[in-house]
Scaffold this motif. Structure first.
Motif, PDB file in Angstrom:
ATOM      1  N   ARG A 328      12.988 -35.515 -23.292  1.00  0.00           N
ATOM      2  CA  ARG A 328      12.424 -35.296 -22.608  1.00  0.00           C
ATOM      3  C   ARG A 328      12.838 -33.609 -22.821  1.00  0.00           C
ATOM      4  N   VAL A 329      10.914 -33.184 -22.438  1.00  0.00           N
ATOM      5  CA  VAL A 329      11.142 -31.633 -22.560  1.00  0.00           C
ATOM      6  C   VAL A 329      10.420 -31.129 -21.019  1.00  0.00           C
ATOM      7  N   GLU A 330      10.777 -30.298 -20.215  1.00  0.00           N
ATOM      8  CA  GLU A 330      10.653 -29.785 -19.571  1.00  0.00           C
ATOM      9  C   GLU A 330      10.174 -28.126 -19.084  1.00  0.00           C
ATOM     10  N   GLY A 331       9.204 -28.005 -18.948  1.00  0.00           N
ATOM     11  CA  GLY A 331       9.336 -26.113 -18.644  1.00  0.00           C
ATOM     12  C   GLY A 331       8.530 -25.595 -17.007  1.00  0.00           C
ATOM     13  N   SER A 332       8.725 -25.192 -16.582  1.00  0.00           N
ATOM     14  CA  SER A 332       7.897 -24.429 -15.598  1.00  0.00           C
ATOM     15  C   SER A 332       7.899 -23.271 -15.001  1.00  0.00           C
ATOM     16  N   LEU A 333       6.912 -22.413 -14.209  1.00  0.00           N
ATOM     17  CA  LEU A 333       6.911 -20.666 -14.035  1.00  0.00           C
ATOM     18  C   LEU A 333       6.841 -20.642 -12.463  1.00  0.00           C
ATOM     19  N   ARG A 334       7.755 -20.183 -11.682  1.00  0.00           N
ATOM     20  CA  ARG A 334       7.134 -19.963 -10.664  1.00  0.00           C
ATOM     21  C   ARG A 334       6.955 -18.711 -10.415  1.00  0.00           C
ATOM     22  N   LEU A 335       5.703 -17.795  -9.731  1.00  0.00           N
ATOM     23  CA  LEU A 335       5.504 -16.820  -9.051  1.00  0.00           C
ATOM     24  C   LEU A 335       5.819 -16.695  -7.115  1.00  0.00           C
ATOM     25  N   THR A 336       6.156 -16.021  -7.079  1.00  0.00           N
ATOM     26  CA  THR A 336       6.136 -15.346  -5.146  1.00  0.00           C
ATOM     27  C   THR A 336       6.396 -13.947  -5.148  1.00  0.00           C
ATOM     28  N   ASP A 339       6.637 -10.508  -0.382  1.00  0.00           N
ATOM     29  CA  ASP A 339       6.853 -11.257   0.929  1.00  0.00           C
ATOM     30  C   ASP A 339       6.919 -12.555   1.434  1.00  0.00           C
ATOM     31  N   ARG A 340       7.533 -13.593   0.561  1.00  0.00           N
ATOM     32  CA  ARG A 340       7.135 -14.774   0.348  1.00  0.00           C
ATOM     33  C   ARG A 340       5.820 -15.558   0.758  1.00  0.00           C
ATOM     34  N   ARG A 341       4.196 -14.552   0.741  1.00  0.00           N
ATOM     35  CA  ARG A 341       3.425 -15.209   2.055  1.00  0.00           C
ATOM     36  C   ARG A 341       2.214 -16.379   0.807  1.00  0.00           C
ATOM     37  N   ARG A 342       2.863 -15.625  -0.619  1.00  0.00           N
ATOM     38  CA  ARG A 342       2.124 -16.683  -1.641  1.00  0.00           C
ATOM     39  C   ARG A 342       3.130 -16.789  -2.474  1.00  0.00           C
ATOM     40  N   GLN A 343       2.938 -18.027  -2.921  1.00  0.00           N
ATOM     41  CA  GLN A 343       3.661 -18.735  -3.984  1.00  0.00           C
ATOM     42  C   GLN A 343       2.747 -19.611  -4.999  1.00  0.00           C
ATOM     43  N   GLY A 344       3.320 -19.955  -6.098  1.00  0.00           N
ATOM     44  CA  GLY A 344       2.720 -20.426  -7.040  1.00  0.00           C
ATOM     45  C   GLY A 344       3.652 -20.909  -8.298  1.00  0.00           C
ATOM     46  N   PRO A 357       5.006 -42.597 -24.513  1.00  0.00           N
ATOM     47  CA  PRO A 357       5.197 -41.116 -23.808  1.00  0.00           C
ATOM     48  C   PRO A 357       4.200 -41.320 -22.315  1.00  0.00           C
ATOM     49  N   LEU A 358       5.152 -40.196 -21.817  1.00  0.00           N
ATOM     50  CA  LEU A 358       4.107 -39.485 -21.084  1.00  0.00           C
ATOM     51  C   LEU A 358       4.516 -38.208 -21.034  1.00  0.00           C
ATOM     52  N   THR A 359       3.577 -37.695 -20.052  1.00  0.00           N
ATOM     53  CA  THR A 359       2.925 -36.059 -20.409  1.00  0.00           C
ATOM     54  C   THR A 359       2.206 -35.885 -18.423  1.00  0.00           C
ATOM     55  N   LEU A 360       3.649 -34.877 -17.910  1.00  0.00           N
ATOM     56  CA  LEU A 360       3.018 -34.939 -16.569  1.00  0.00           C
ATOM     57  C   LEU A 360       2.775 -33.614 -16.698  1.00  0.00           C
ATOM     58  N   VAL A 361       1.595 -33.222 -15.678  1.00  0.00           N
ATOM     59  CA  VAL A 361       1.962 -31.626 -15.428  1.00  0.00           C
ATOM     60  C   VAL A 361       1.134 -31.477 -13.670  1.00  0.00           C
ATOM     61  N   ARG A 362       1.438 -30.142 -13.727  1.00  0.00           N
ATOM     62  CA  ARG A 362       1.198 -30.118 -12.191  1.00  0.00           C
ATOM     63  C   ARG A 362       1.118 -28.677 -11.733  1.00  0.00           C
ATOM     64  N   VAL A 363       0.138 -27.943 -10.969  1.00  0.00           N
ATOM     65  CA  VAL A 363      -0.450 -27.289 -10.746  1.00  0.00           C
ATOM     66  C   VAL A 363      -0.229 -27.098  -8.986  1.00  0.00           C
ATOM     67  N   GLY A 364       0.348 -25.496  -7.903  1.00  0.00           N
ATOM     68  CA  GLY A 364       0.894 -26.080  -6.907  1.00  0.00           C
ATOM     69  C   GLY A 364       0.246 -24.170  -6.800  1.00  0.00           C
ATOM     70  N   GLY A 365       0.074 -24.581  -5.261  1.00  0.00           N
ATOM     71  CA  GLY A 365      -0.126 -22.809  -4.666  1.00  0.00           C
ATOM     72  C   GLY A 365       0.229 -23.293  -3.101  1.00  0.00           C
TER      73      GLY A 365
END
Length: 444
Positions: A328-336, A339-344, A357-365
């Motif tokens: 299992r190999v995972e990576g995540s990037l979080r931007l805030t 003022d904490r009013r925007r997060q990605g 095998p399975l590849t998971l991808v997620r984008v959220g804001g």
């Protein structure tokens, strides 16, 4: 939800609000939090149907039935009642199908938790439906009673009750639960010195139909030799055979404020987690071992990057087959924003259990715009062997908005789009409203 549960819920909410009023003798009054959420959404449910009740399996087919459940959830947390000696907790839900698809299954409801605790000096007692976190892996939900006692850093807990499986689903109709004679009981001894060492040992038995299906011994410890270093370990034993059912060990080290390094190991034997009375206990299952390591980099207050890798080994006891290896190999990037009013968030994970095998991808804001209106967008995909056209590939997207109305009220809506192995294309919509009430204690 049946009438007795409605009465219990109403009485508990009334008692919580009443208990929150200031007392005349100047003592601290209650800390009470009440939240009620109302949710409405159209939910497609797939059922097996046929024009001919005598049709063969080959002639039967699946069809979608759209439900329209109106659901209400209520949560109450009250502390410092009766001069600081009583606390009470309640989480309940009820739903009714406005579409009345099945007249025999129009409504449903359940109590997730409903318990109260009385404390006086070094001892306390509790009663009701409660989730007990210690004991077998995953904890235990019981309708029961318990007692606690403390002496300095030492504490002892005992409990006895009937195991339950509260229903949390949004669909209405009959819900499954434990039937027949079931019982559970156990005890826990702990030593706690925050900032140095916390350790505990517990024993829990769970019975059904006169058979002890679970006899679990759990040992847990957290060592903090330095403010930048945590060492955690736990072992769960199946006391019927003195075998390890689950174990883990983790080390977290923060060499600097901008970085955290972690490493861990886990072992799980699923067959030891299945009660002896279950027919599933006769089937062979893979023993799972995993070694993992992760690194978190925080170059600033608004950026966080995390990477993790793990190797796994799957082996079937008594089988002549060679062990199966996975990773299992995972990576995540979080931007805030500051003022904490925007997060990605952007995350990706590659998983291979040695079979497929399975590849998971997620984008959220998430954004907070004028007048504290909240907007959110999420897109996720699970790619079967990196092939978007494969049968197991799933796609998901959600957009939502929430608007504060004042007086503790909030309203919102969301829409989901799903493509999964059982639904070529599916759209769901949901509307919700919530009310939150809070009264804080204080000394006059």
């Amino acid at each position: 939800m049946n009438a007795p549960r409605v009465v219990v819920l109403a009485a508990a909410l009334y008692a919580g609000v009443a208990g929150a009023q200031p007392v005349a003798d100047g003592r601290d009054h209650a800390q009470v939090r009440v939240r009620i959420d109302t949710v409405f959404r159209g939910v497609p449910r797939y059922v097996l149907a046929s024009a001919d009740p005598q049709a063969s399996a080959a002639d039967r087919y699946w069809r979608a039935v759209t439900l329209a459940p109106l659901m209400a959830r209520a949560t109450l947390d009250a502390h410092d009642l009766a001069g600081g000696r009583v606390e009470a907790h309640l989480n309940a839900w009820g739903a009714v199908d406005l579409a009345v698809v099945d007249p025999r299954a129009v409504g449903a409801g359940d109590l997730a938790v409903a318990w109260a605790r009385y404390a006086s000096g070094p001892w306390a007692v509790w009663a009701g439906r409660r989730f007990v976190a210690w004991g077998p892996p995953g904890g235990l939900h019981v309708d029961g009673v318990g007692a606690e006692a403390r002496a300095g850093a030492f504490s002892v807990e005992v409990m006895i009750g009937r195991p339950v499986t509260p229903a949390y689903g949004a669909l209405v109709g009959a819900q499954g639960s434990f039937d027949g004679v079931t019982a559970s009981g156990g005890a826990r001894v702990a030593w706690s010195r925050p900032g140095l060492l916390m350790a505990s040992a517990s024993y829990v038995e769970r019975w059904a139909q006169g058979v002890a299906g679970v006899r679990a011994v759990s040992l847990d410890a957290l060592l903090t030799p330095d403010e930048r270093l945590d060492v955690r370990g736990s072992v769960q034993l199946d006391a019927t055979g003195a075998d390890v059912s689950q174990a883990s060990a983790d080390v977290d080290w923060m060499p600097a404020s901008w970085a955290t390094v972690a490493a861990g190991y886990a072992h799980v034997d699923p067959s030891r987690l299945i009660p002896r009375w279950s027919i599933l206990s006769v089937f062979a299952t893979d023993v799972f071992d995993e070694a993992r390591a992760s690194f978190v980099w925080r170059p600033s207050r608004v950026v966080s990057l995390r990477v993790e890798g793990a190797g796994q080994r799957y082996a079937t006891p008594g089988s002549s087959d060679d062990p199966r290896w996975g990773h299992r190999v995972e990576g995540s990037l979080r931007l805030t924003s500051r003022d904490r009013r925007r997060q990605g968030t952007l995350s990706a994970s590659r998983r291979d259990d040695g079979v497929r095998p399975l590849t998971l991808v997620r984008v959220g804001g998430m954004w907070t715009v004028a007048r504290d209106i909240g907007l959110a967008l999420e897109v996720a995909a699970a790619l079967d062997d990196d092939d978007p056209a494969a049968a197991r590939t799933s796609l998901y997207t959600r957009g939502s908005v929430e608007v504060p109305l004042g007086g503790g009220w909030r309203a919102g809506a969301s829409i989901d789009g799903v493509r999964s192995p059982i639904a070529t294309a599916e759209v769901r919509a949901m509307a919700h409203a919530s009310w939150a009430f809070e009264v804080g204690g204080g000394r006059r």
